[in-house]
Design an enzyme around this catalytic site. Structure first.
Site: not given
Ligand code: UD1
Length: 420
Positions: A22-23, A116, A121, A306, A397
């Site tokens: 998916k990702n 989610c 986030r 995940d 999803r």
């Molecule tokens: C992606 C995956 C999700 C997975 C996650 C971590 C997709 C569509 N989703 O989500 O399934 O659970 O990686 O492996 O690929 N953070 C910040 N600031 C930012 C961005 C992130 O503080 O600008 C924090 C987030 O709140 C969270 C952590 O970093 O606590 C990890 O987030 P991130 O790796 O960015 O996850 P996603 O890319 O949203």
């Protein structure tokens, strides 16, 4: 609203085919914007996140067509860079369109993102990375406007290895002037997959899968490519844990063994017999599993956040204690109250979830998010008696035809449109 009705307590037997990631798929769909051309995603999973992102791309002017083999995207005629608010509020990956749209058009209007509900986030790391490439970020009524006359390569150190921020910066940098070096980047296998797709389109990106990615900007990327994403490691792990929880004997096909080694290492010394082949895993679970002890989620190659809820669901029927300390998301625990409905002995203390396994009974529960929803399916499959899982839109999803695939293993699971 659809629901799953599950009569639990049945062991699972047979073969299970894992879908494509998916990702990876979502990131590749976003990256296709950079190509001004045609991309065919072979074996693209038929899940609602892909369909929502397809609808977003269509609203921008792309042509998106699904056939029985996969998903075709033609991004030549994209004319809008205004990300649609309603659709984007349904998935987090809509944020991953900001980098590619900025790289191709020099401007993007972004109203926010969804996905989610598993924590706060924020998107500060995305913004800092894109600003470092030269973007200006203005604020309007409930929207952010990104603009850049020309983005330029830069050395960027992410303050946390965010998956999405790494992908966003990488995609924007692919068409930027000069070389970008992203340090402390995320190393998830889906990022290497994105690199491989972009390089097939003519990009020059190196190092994905490690802690530093180098992107040598190119003038343009070409379409006309066909790409098959890697297998979905989270689905592979979910099925392994479901079989451990119910018992049974299953050959899980289409697995990238190296991408789920943190889970298989943990299972190998448990009560089941497990053989890991190059692209499949055989599991024979004759006895009740032992508790998993303590695991800590962390960015790849650590234990995947995940898989946290599914592991706790399996631990909830295991002999002994399972503890997961969640370090990636600050509020990934909504599923715990729903798991308690099955009689699970599970509690949350700060960022830690603890369960001591026992026999579960059937229950009515609602999915609160994608992976938490899968945890409830595992609990219902293992529980004695009838269960009803609501809000399965969260599960759909990310898991394609889950009820049909589990039925093929002998599970008693039916998807029904809820009339109430
Ligand atoms: C992606 C995956 C999700 C997975 C996650 C971590 C997709 C569509 N989703 O989500 O399934 O659970 O990686 O492996 O690929 N953070 C910040 N600031 C930012 C961005 C992130 O503080 O600008 C924090 C987030 O709140 C969270 C952590 O970093 O606590 C990890 O987030 P991130 O790796 O960015 O996850 P996603 O890319 O949203």
């Amino acid at each position: 609203m659809a629901v799953y009705e599950i009569n639990g307590g049945k062991k699972l037997y047979g073969e299970y085919a894992v879908q494509r990631s998916k990702n990876s798929t979502l990131a590749i769909m976003c990256a296709s914007v950079l190509t001004r051309g045609e991309t065919f995603i072979d074996s693209c999973p038929d899940i609602s996140d892909v369909n929502t992102l397809g609808a977003i791309l269509t609203s921008l002017g792309a042509r998106v067509v699904r056939d029985s083999r996969g998903l075709f995207i033609d991004t030549r005629n994209i004319y809008s860079t205004n990300l649609p608010e309603g659709l984007c509020s349904r998935l987090r990956a809509s944020l991953f369109l900001v980098g590619p749209l900025l790289g191709r058009f020099g401007n993007v209007t972004f109203h926010g993102t969804g996905g989610c509900s598993i924590g706060s986030r924020p998107i500060d790391i995305h913004i800092d990375g894109l600003k470092a490439l030269g973007a200006a970020v203005g604020e309007g009524d409930d929207k952010l406007i990104f603009s850049a006359a020309a983005t330029k390569g830069e050395k960027i150190t992410l303050k946390f290895p965010s998956v999405g921020a790494t992908e966003n910066v990488m995609m924007c940098a692919a068409l930027s002037d000069g070389t970008t070096v992203i340090e402390n980047c995320a190393a998830e296998p889906e990022i290497k997959d994105l690199q491989d797709y972009l390089n097939l389109c003519g990009a020059k990106i190196f190092g994905a899968g490690g802690g530093t990615i180098t992107v040598e900007g190119v003038k343009k990327l070409h379409g006309g490519v066909e790409y098959c994403p890697i297998p979905d490691r989270i689905e592979s792990g979910s099925v392994l844990l479901a079989v451990m929880a119910t018992g049974g004997e299953v050959l899980i096909n289409n697995v990238a063994r190296e991408n789920i080694s943190k889970l298989t290492e943990k299972i190998i010394n448990n009560t089941c017999k497990i053989t890991v082949y190059n692209d499949k895993i055989y599991i024979h679970a004759k006895e009740r599993p032992n508790g998993f002890g303590t695991l800590v989620t962390s960015p790849y190659p650590g234990f995947a956040t995940d898989l946290h809820p599914q592991l706790i669901a399996c631990g909830a029927v295991a002999d002994g204690e399972t503890i997961v300390k969640e370090t990636v998301f600050d509020c990934r625990f909504k599923y715990v109250d729903e798991l308690k409905r099955f009689g699970a002995d599970v509690c949350v203390d700060g960022q830690t979830v603890r369960t001591v396994g026992r026999e579960l009974h059937g229950a009515a529960a609602d999915a609160t998010d994608l992976r938490g929803g899968m945890a409830l399916v595992i609990a219902a499959l293992a529980a004695k008696g009838a269960s009803r899982i609501g809000e399965i839109r969260h599960i759909e999803r990310g898991y394609e035809n889950l009820h049909k695939k589990l039925s093929l293993l002998g599970a008693d699971i039916v998807r029904r449109e809820d009339e109430t």
